[in-house]
Design a protein around this motif. Structure first.
Motif, PDB file in Angstrom:
ATOM      1  N   ASP A  30     -29.272  71.503   3.561  1.00 51.55           N
ATOM      2  CA  ASP A  30     -30.137  71.830   2.427  1.00 51.55           C
ATOM      3  C   ASP A  30     -30.442  70.605   1.572  1.00 51.55           C
ATOM      4  O   ASP A  30     -31.606  70.372   1.197  1.00 51.55           O
ATOM      5  CB  ASP A  30     -29.483  72.898   1.551  1.00 51.55           C
ATOM      6  CG  ASP A  30     -29.375  74.247   2.236  1.00 51.55           C
ATOM      7  OD1 ASP A  30     -30.087  74.455   3.241  1.00 51.55           O
ATOM      8  OD2 ASP A  30     -28.565  75.073   1.784  1.00 51.55           O
ATOM      9  N   GLU A  31     -29.413  69.824   1.253  1.00 52.93           N
ATOM     10  CA  GLU A  31     -29.569  68.731   0.297  1.00 52.93           C
ATOM     11  C   GLU A  31     -29.946  67.406   0.960  1.00 52.93           C
ATOM     12  O   GLU A  31     -30.857  66.714   0.494  1.00 52.93           O
ATOM     13  CB  GLU A  31     -28.271  68.578  -0.501  1.00 52.93           C
ATOM     14  CG  GLU A  31     -27.935  69.800  -1.334  1.00 52.93           C
ATOM     15  CD  GLU A  31     -26.604  69.670  -2.069  1.00 52.93           C
ATOM     16  OE1 GLU A  31     -25.957  68.604  -1.936  1.00 52.93           O
ATOM     17  OE2 GLU A  31     -26.209  70.624  -2.765  1.00 52.93           O
ATOM     18  N   GLN A  32     -29.247  67.042   2.005  1.00 55.03           N
ATOM     19  CA  GLN A  32     -29.514  65.767   2.690  1.00 55.03           C
ATOM     20  C   GLN A  32     -30.626  65.878   3.712  1.00 55.03           C
ATOM     21  O   GLN A  32     -31.347  64.915   3.965  1.00 55.03           O
ATOM     22  CB  GLN A  32     -28.258  65.280   3.422  1.00 55.03           C
ATOM     23  CG  GLN A  32     -27.074  65.006   2.553  1.00 55.03           C
ATOM     24  CD  GLN A  32     -25.876  64.519   3.364  1.00 55.03           C
ATOM     25  OE1 GLN A  32     -24.938  63.976   2.803  1.00 55.03           O
ATOM     26  NE2 GLN A  32     -25.915  64.699   4.675  1.00 55.03           N
ATOM     27  N   GLY A  33     -30.700  67.051   4.358  1.00 59.18           N
ATOM     28  CA  GLY A  33     -31.649  67.227   5.458  1.00 59.18           C
ATOM     29  C   GLY A  33     -31.054  66.934   6.810  1.00 59.18           C
ATOM     30  O   GLY A  33     -31.750  67.001   7.823  1.00 59.18           O
ATOM     31  N   TYR A  34     -29.763  66.628   6.873  1.00 56.83           N
ATOM     32  CA  TYR A  34     -29.105  66.397   8.162  1.00 56.83           C
ATOM     33  C   TYR A  34     -27.612  66.661   8.005  1.00 56.83           C
ATOM     34  O   TYR A  34     -27.062  66.661   6.899  1.00 56.83           O
ATOM     35  CB  TYR A  34     -29.336  64.973   8.659  1.00 56.83           C
ATOM     36  CG  TYR A  34     -28.503  63.922   7.948  1.00 56.83           C
ATOM     37  CD1 TYR A  34     -27.314  63.453   8.509  1.00 56.83           C
ATOM     38  CD2 TYR A  34     -28.877  63.417   6.709  1.00 56.83           C
ATOM     39  CE1 TYR A  34     -26.545  62.497   7.851  1.00 56.83           C
ATOM     40  CE2 TYR A  34     -28.119  62.468   6.053  1.00 56.83           C
ATOM     41  CZ  TYR A  34     -26.953  62.011   6.626  1.00 56.83           C
ATOM     42  OH  TYR A  34     -26.185  61.082   5.968  1.00 56.83           O
ATOM     43  N   THR A  35     -26.942  66.888   9.140  1.00 52.11           N
ATOM     44  CA  THR A  35     -25.496  67.050   9.151  1.00 52.11           C
ATOM     45  C   THR A  35     -24.977  66.668  10.531  1.00 52.11           C
ATOM     46  O   THR A  35     -25.743  66.619  11.503  1.00 52.11           O
ATOM     47  CB  THR A  35     -25.096  68.500   8.791  1.00 52.11           C
ATOM     48  OG1 THR A  35     -23.706  68.557   8.507  1.00 52.11           O
ATOM     49  CG2 THR A  35     -25.429  69.468   9.920  1.00 52.11           C
ATOM     50  N   ILE A  36     -23.691  66.403  10.619  1.00 52.15           N
ATOM     51  CA  ILE A  36     -23.064  65.983  11.880  1.00 52.15           C
ATOM     52  C   ILE A  36     -21.889  66.908  12.186  1.00 52.15           C
ATOM     53  O   ILE A  36     -21.025  67.134  11.334  1.00 52.15           O
ATOM     54  CB  ILE A  36     -22.577  64.527  11.813  1.00 52.15           C
ATOM     55  CG1 ILE A  36     -23.750  63.579  11.540  1.00 52.15           C
ATOM     56  CG2 ILE A  36     -21.882  64.128  13.128  1.00 52.15           C
ATOM     57  CD1 ILE A  36     -23.329  62.146  11.269  1.00 52.15           C
ATOM     58  N   PHE A  37     -21.867  67.426  13.411  1.00 53.14           N
ATOM     59  CA  PHE A  37     -20.756  68.225  13.913  1.00 53.14           C
ATOM     60  C   PHE A  37     -19.960  67.355  14.898  1.00 53.14           C
ATOM     61  O   PHE A  37     -20.527  66.826  15.855  1.00 53.14           O
ATOM     62  CB  PHE A  37     -21.266  69.471  14.644  1.00 53.14           C
ATOM     63  CG  PHE A  37     -22.110  70.393  13.800  1.00 53.14           C
ATOM     64  CD1 PHE A  37     -21.530  71.420  13.075  1.00 53.14           C
ATOM     65  CD2 PHE A  37     -23.486  70.239  13.751  1.00 53.14           C
ATOM     66  CE1 PHE A  37     -22.309  72.279  12.305  1.00 53.14           C
ATOM     67  CE2 PHE A  37     -24.270  71.094  12.986  1.00 53.14           C
ATOM     68  CZ  PHE A  37     -23.679  72.116  12.263  1.00 53.14           C
ATOM     69  N   HIS A  38     -18.668  67.239  14.666  1.00 58.41           N
ATOM     70  CA  HIS A  38     -17.829  66.403  15.520  1.00 58.41           C
ATOM     71  C   HIS A  38     -17.135  67.246  16.596  1.00 58.41           C
ATOM     72  O   HIS A  38     -16.916  68.449  16.423  1.00 58.41           O
ATOM     73  CB  HIS A  38     -16.791  65.665  14.682  1.00 58.41           C
ATOM     74  CG  HIS A  38     -17.382  64.650  13.751  1.00 58.41           C
ATOM     75  ND1 HIS A  38     -17.699  63.370  14.148  1.00 58.41           N
ATOM     76  CD2 HIS A  38     -17.750  64.734  12.444  1.00 58.41           C
ATOM     77  CE1 HIS A  38     -18.208  62.700  13.122  1.00 58.41           C
ATOM     78  NE2 HIS A  38     -18.265  63.505  12.082  1.00 58.41           N
ATOM     79  N   ASP A  39     -16.800  66.587  17.717  1.00 62.99           N
ATOM     80  CA  ASP A  39     -16.016  67.214  18.795  1.00 62.99           C
ATOM     81  C   ASP A  39     -16.653  68.504  19.303  1.00 62.99           C
ATOM     82  O   ASP A  39     -15.970  69.513  19.519  1.00 62.99           O
ATOM     83  CB  ASP A  39     -14.590  67.495  18.308  1.00 62.99           C
ATOM     84  CG  ASP A  39     -13.863  66.234  17.864  1.00 62.99           C
ATOM     85  OD1 ASP A  39     -13.969  65.219  18.577  1.00 62.99           O
ATOM     86  OD2 ASP A  39     -13.197  66.270  16.814  1.00 62.99           O
ATOM     87  N   VAL A  40     -17.950  68.473  19.514  1.00 59.70           N
ATOM     88  CA  VAL A  40     -18.666  69.644  20.020  1.00 59.70           C
ATOM     89  C   VAL A  40     -18.654  69.662  21.548  1.00 59.70           C
ATOM     90  O   VAL A  40     -18.563  70.725  22.171  1.00 59.70           O
ATOM     91  CB  VAL A  40     -20.121  69.659  19.501  1.00 59.70           C
ATOM     92  CG1 VAL A  40     -20.888  70.851  20.063  1.00 59.70           C
ATOM     93  CG2 VAL A  40     -20.138  69.686  17.985  1.00 59.70           C
ATOM     94  N   ILE A  41     -18.738  68.492  22.163  1.00 53.76           N
ATOM     95  CA  ILE A  41     -18.794  68.381  23.627  1.00 53.76           C
ATOM     96  C   ILE A  41     -17.411  67.965  24.119  1.00 53.76           C
ATOM     97  O   ILE A  41     -16.953  66.863  23.815  1.00 53.76           O
ATOM     98  CB  ILE A  41     -19.838  67.341  24.069  1.00 53.76           C
ATOM     99  CG1 ILE A  41     -21.178  67.567  23.364  1.00 53.76           C
ATOM    100  CG2 ILE A  41     -20.015  67.372  25.575  1.00 53.76           C
ATOM    101  CD1 ILE A  41     -22.193  66.460  23.606  1.00 53.76           C
ATOM    102  N   ASP A  42     -16.753  68.822  24.899  1.00 55.79           N
ATOM    103  CA  ASP A  42     -15.429  68.447  25.392  1.00 55.79           C
ATOM    104  C   ASP A  42     -15.561  67.398  26.494  1.00 55.79           C
ATOM    105  O   ASP A  42     -16.659  67.129  27.000  1.00 55.79           O
ATOM    106  CB  ASP A  42     -14.637  69.666  25.861  1.00 55.79           C
ATOM    107  CG  ASP A  42     -15.255  70.374  27.064  1.00 55.79           C
ATOM    108  OD1 ASP A  42     -15.738  69.699  27.998  1.00 55.79           O
ATOM    109  OD2 ASP A  42     -15.232  71.621  27.075  1.00 55.79           O
ATOM    110  N   SER A  43     -14.447  66.790  26.868  1.00 53.46           N
ATOM    111  CA  SER A  43     -14.480  65.636  27.772  1.00 53.46           C
ATOM    112  C   SER A  43     -15.054  65.982  29.146  1.00 53.46           C
ATOM    113  O   SER A  43     -15.791  65.181  29.733  1.00 53.46           O
ATOM    114  CB  SER A  43     -13.076  65.047  27.920  1.00 53.46           C
ATOM    115  OG  SER A  43     -12.167  66.014  28.426  1.00 53.46           O
TER     116      SER A  43
END
Length: 257
Positions: A30-43
């Motif tokens: 909402d505020e920045q316009g972007y976000t990051i999700f970590h550890d979404v793709i397993d090895s």
């Protein structure tokens, strides 16, 4: 058949609720316009996605990326929804669908699913917005997701964004003389391999030059409100084996019902 599936059916089918993405991620979108999700793709999945990227680049050669667009100095792939089951989870993942619905707030569909890897000293883009239509700073039409196969850092061409610019009424070309120049407010989307970033399609952004030559492979999955056109028309490109493999809810996302 299309009338029997709604966006609510799709969200429910993939287990998406208002809490699928956290308050922090919602606030950042909402505020920045972007976000990051970590550890979404397993090895395991990460290794398979990397292998598939290289296989398609080798197999398609000069035709790689032709279904959408090709860029000089960038290894491109396109129409990935039709190029293997391994990609299905990229456009049906609860986090990306939850983020898309949070931003767009109405029925949506996929725009495109592409691959992108700028080579050494290549990849610089002008500051731009993915949505070129009219804007009011309140209504949003599109998101893009970056599925990181390699560590993204400033040295290998990370995407730069201007936080908050998704609410601005002007486009970069309306305000800036040099769209390639650094912007005083820019930040870089950097994160380890296996992360996934989402940004509002109206934010000012652009990939930067790969200065160290390290791999910087990402898959881009973009989504838009259903009234807008897709970059890769899925009804034209849909392969019989793809339609046979995916359920009606995934077909809704592809807009091929």
């Amino acid at each position: 058949m299309n009338q029997s599936i709604s966006i609510n059916d799709v969200l429910s089918h993939f287990g998406i609720t208002e809490n699928t993405i956290s308050k922090i991620h919602r606030r950042e979108l909402d505020e920045q316009g972007y976000t990051i999700f970590h550890d979404v793709i397993d090895s395991t999945w990460l290794n398979l996605l990397r292998k598939k990227f290289e296989e398609l680049i080798d197999r398609e050669g000069e035709q790689a990326g032709i279904e959408a667009n090709q860029m000089e100095g960038v290894r491109r792939l396109a129409d990935l929804t039709n190029k293997g089951e391994i990609f299905d989870a990229l456009y049906t993942h609860p986090l990306v669908l939850g983020a898309a619905y949070h931003v767009i707030k109405r029925p949506f569909k996929i725009v495109s699913l592409n691959g992108h890897d700028p080579m050494y000293k290549q990849g610089q883009q002008i500051l731009h917005s993915d949505f070129g239509g009219e804007r009011d700073g309140i209504t949003f039409h599109q998101i893009n997701s970056l599925w990181m196969l390699d560590d993204l850092c400033e040295e290998n061409g990370a995407t730069r964004v201007i936080p908050g610019s998704h609410r601005w009424l002007n486009m970069p070309r309306d305000q800036l003389q040099d769209l390639l120049a650094p912007h005083p407010d820019e930040v870089f989307i950097t994160a380890p391999a296996g992360s996934m970033a989402v940004f509002n399609g109206q934010i000012w952004h652009g990939s930067t030059k790969n200065r160290n030559g390290n791999l910087r492979r990402v898959y881009h999955g973009a989504f838009c409100a259903r009234e807008h056109k897709q970059q890769t028309d899925q009804r034209t490109h849909l392969r019989p084996e793809t339609k046979a493999r995916i359920d009606l809810h995934a077909q809704y996302i592809l807009d091929v019902l």
